[in-house]
Write a protein that holds these residues in place. Structure first.
Motif, PDB file in Angstrom:
ATOM      1  N   ALA A  93      49.442  19.470  34.679  1.00  0.00           N
ATOM      2  CA  ALA A  93      48.731  19.895  35.879  1.00  0.00           C
ATOM      3  C   ALA A  93      48.544  21.410  35.891  1.00  0.00           C
ATOM      4  O   ALA A  93      47.498  21.922  36.306  1.00  0.00           O
ATOM      5  CB  ALA A  93      49.484  19.434  37.125  1.00  0.00           C
ATOM      6  N   GLY A  94      49.571  22.147  35.439  1.00  0.00           N
ATOM      7  CA  GLY A  94      49.502  23.605  35.423  1.00  0.00           C
ATOM      8  C   GLY A  94      48.412  24.123  34.503  1.00  0.00           C
ATOM      9  O   GLY A  94      47.626  24.991  34.874  1.00  0.00           O
ATOM     10  N   ILE A  99      42.961  26.385  33.331  1.00  0.00           N
ATOM     11  CA  ILE A  99      41.735  26.264  32.532  1.00  0.00           C
ATOM     12  C   ILE A  99      40.526  26.022  33.435  1.00  0.00           C
ATOM     13  O   ILE A  99      39.463  26.620  33.238  1.00  0.00           O
ATOM     14  CB  ILE A  99      41.874  25.135  31.494  1.00  0.00           C
ATOM     15  N   THR A 100      40.683  25.160  34.443  1.00  0.00           N
ATOM     16  CA  THR A 100      39.578  24.892  35.370  1.00  0.00           C
ATOM     17  C   THR A 100      39.150  26.153  36.102  1.00  0.00           C
ATOM     18  O   THR A 100      37.958  26.362  36.363  1.00  0.00           O
ATOM     19  CB  THR A 100      39.979  23.809  36.386  1.00  0.00           C
ATOM     20  N   SER A 101      40.108  27.021  36.425  1.00  0.00           N
ATOM     21  CA  SER A 101      39.794  28.237  37.167  1.00  0.00           C
ATOM     22  C   SER A 101      38.942  29.219  36.377  1.00  0.00           C
ATOM     23  O   SER A 101      38.458  30.205  36.931  1.00  0.00           O
ATOM     24  CB  SER A 101      41.090  28.926  37.620  1.00  0.00           C
ATOM     25  N   GLY A 156      34.863  20.718  31.013  1.00  0.00           N
ATOM     26  CA  GLY A 156      34.563  20.538  32.428  1.00  0.00           C
ATOM     27  C   GLY A 156      34.209  21.834  33.131  1.00  0.00           C
ATOM     28  O   GLY A 156      33.480  21.819  34.132  1.00  0.00           O
ATOM     29  N   VAL A 157      34.719  22.952  32.619  1.00  0.00           N
ATOM     30  CA  VAL A 157      34.422  24.259  33.225  1.00  0.00           C
ATOM     31  C   VAL A 157      32.912  24.499  33.276  1.00  0.00           C
ATOM     32  O   VAL A 157      32.392  25.067  34.247  1.00  0.00           O
ATOM     33  CB  VAL A 157      35.130  25.395  32.440  1.00  0.00           C
ATOM     34  N   MET A 249      45.082  27.860  41.060  1.00  0.00           N
ATOM     35  CA  MET A 249      45.634  27.703  39.708  1.00  0.00           C
ATOM     36  C   MET A 249      47.125  27.984  39.700  1.00  0.00           C
ATOM     37  O   MET A 249      47.903  27.324  39.004  1.00  0.00           O
ATOM     38  CB  MET A 249      44.904  28.634  38.735  1.00  0.00           C
ATOM     39  N   ILE A 250      47.564  28.969  40.482  1.00  0.00           N
ATOM     40  CA  ILE A 250      48.978  29.311  40.535  1.00  0.00           C
ATOM     41  C   ILE A 250      49.768  28.218  41.251  1.00  0.00           C
ATOM     42  O   ILE A 250      50.835  27.796  40.798  1.00  0.00           O
ATOM     43  CB  ILE A 250      49.168  30.671  41.241  1.00  0.00           C
ATOM     44  N   PHE A 251      49.229  27.729  42.376  1.00  0.00           N
ATOM     45  CA  PHE A 251      49.906  26.670  43.116  1.00  0.00           C
ATOM     46  C   PHE A 251      49.908  25.364  42.318  1.00  0.00           C
ATOM     47  O   PHE A 251      50.841  24.567  42.433  1.00  0.00           O
ATOM     48  CB  PHE A 251      49.236  26.468  44.476  1.00  0.00           C
ATOM     49  N   GLY A 252      48.873  25.149  41.504  1.00  0.00           N
ATOM     50  CA  GLY A 252      48.855  23.970  40.643  1.00  0.00           C
ATOM     51  C   GLY A 252      49.959  24.021  39.600  1.00  0.00           C
ATOM     52  O   GLY A 252      50.626  23.020  39.331  1.00  0.00           O
ATOM     53  N   ALA A 253      50.164  25.217  39.016  1.00  0.00           N
ATOM     54  CA  ALA A 253      51.224  25.384  38.020  1.00  0.00           C
ATOM     55  C   ALA A 253      52.596  25.223  38.661  1.00  0.00           C
ATOM     56  O   ALA A 253      53.490  24.565  38.102  1.00  0.00           O
ATOM     57  CB  ALA A 253      51.105  26.750  37.361  1.00  0.00           C
TER      58      ALA A 253
END
Length: 293
Positions: A93-94, A99-101, A156-157, A249-253
């Motif tokens: 998830a992190g 990468i998505t960001s 996906g980006v 992205m940070i909260f996802g990590a």
């Protein structure tokens, strides 16, 4: 201050969405998950739809309609979220969040095709973020190539970036709520067709197991997150708003570490740091180095 707090909550909710998607990928197929997710998201926006009337701008380009706009956004959303959901079965998830960001870096570059100016901060930010991606996705700086999940997130980006640029073209002409609800409904229907073609099996037990992840992704990350984003961006400058939202992205990590035990190596955390610096740098002001004609 409260509007900035809304955007911060949006980033937290969206970051947690990567954890929910990762858990959902363990229970049901990607197209099934996205079909249910966007169906729930569309239902969450019904109260907002009923509270306002759609009024098209008199400057709507000839041949463009709300249905056509939502259809195009649905296809882009289907591609971006599909690659993201499938890839989450093979990566963390992190990593998926960081990468998505990268869309925050690639949007200015793709914006050149729409005659948007390119700033020096875009170039520097892109270079720093790509170095961070190398450290993060190449598993601690070894020669091992990108894994399947990382490559899907990276592919996906492109679709997320095109989606953002397309939204920016349509928002001046149509209500944001109507565009969101339309694209959610359209994406739900496309995913329903895809899961039938792909042959994904549905069972009550699998849907029950995925229910918490679906509820989070549909209600919180979809309905609540989108609503708070709209409210927050009314009073917060675009650059600051994008920076606050990119904190997802940070909260996802962090969510991956706390709830999934997805700890990273020191080099991978260093890659996350470089990506954060590059993404933030790309959103700052600076001298224009190229202006398309």
């Amino acid at each position: 201050m409260k509007y900035r707090f809304m955007l911060l909550i949006t980033a937290i909710v969206w970051g947690g969405g990567f954890v929910a998607q990762r858990l959902g990928a363990e229970c049901i197929g990607p197209f099934t998950f996205n079909c249910c997710r966007y169906g729930i998201g569309a239902l969450c926006l019904v109260p907002l739809l009923l509270s306002q009337k759609q009024t098209s701008s008199p400057a709507v380009p000839k041949g463009l309609s709300l249905i056509k706009a939502c259809s195009l956004l649905s296809v882009l959303l289907f591609a971006g979220s599909g690659l993201q959901q499938i890839g989450l079965a093979y990566t963390t998830a992190g990593k998926a969040g960081f990468i998505t960001s990268l869309y925050i870096v690639t949007v200015p570059l793709l914006g050149l095709f729409f005659k948007h100016p390119l700033r020096l901060s875009h170039v520097i930010g892109c270079a720093v973020a790509l170095w961070g991606l190398y450290l993060l996705a190449f598993h601690g700086g070894t020669s091992e190539p990108l894994n399947k999940g990382d490559m899907m997130q990276l592919a996906g980006v492109l679709f997320w970036s095109c989606h953002i640029l397309t939204v920016s073209r349509f928002v001046p002409h149509f209500s944001g709520i109507h565009l969101a609800a339309g694209q959610f409904l359209g994406c739900c229907l496309i995913n329903a067709l895809a899961l039938w073609i792909h042959g994904e099996t549905l069972s009550l037990s699998s849907l029950t197991a995925a229910a918490p992840a679906l509820a989070y992704s549909g209600i919180l990350a979809g309905g609540v997150g989108f609503t708070l984003q709209i409210l927050g961006q009314k009073k917060v400058p675009p650059t600051e708003a994008s920076l606050l939202c990119s904190l997802e992205m940070i909260f996802g990590a962090l969510g991956g570490v706390l709830f999934l035990g997805e700890w990273m190596t020191c080099v991978e955390w260093l890659g996350c740091l470089f990506m954060t610096i590059g993404i933030f740098a790309a959103q700052t002001g600076g001298r224009t180095v190229y202006r398309p004609r």
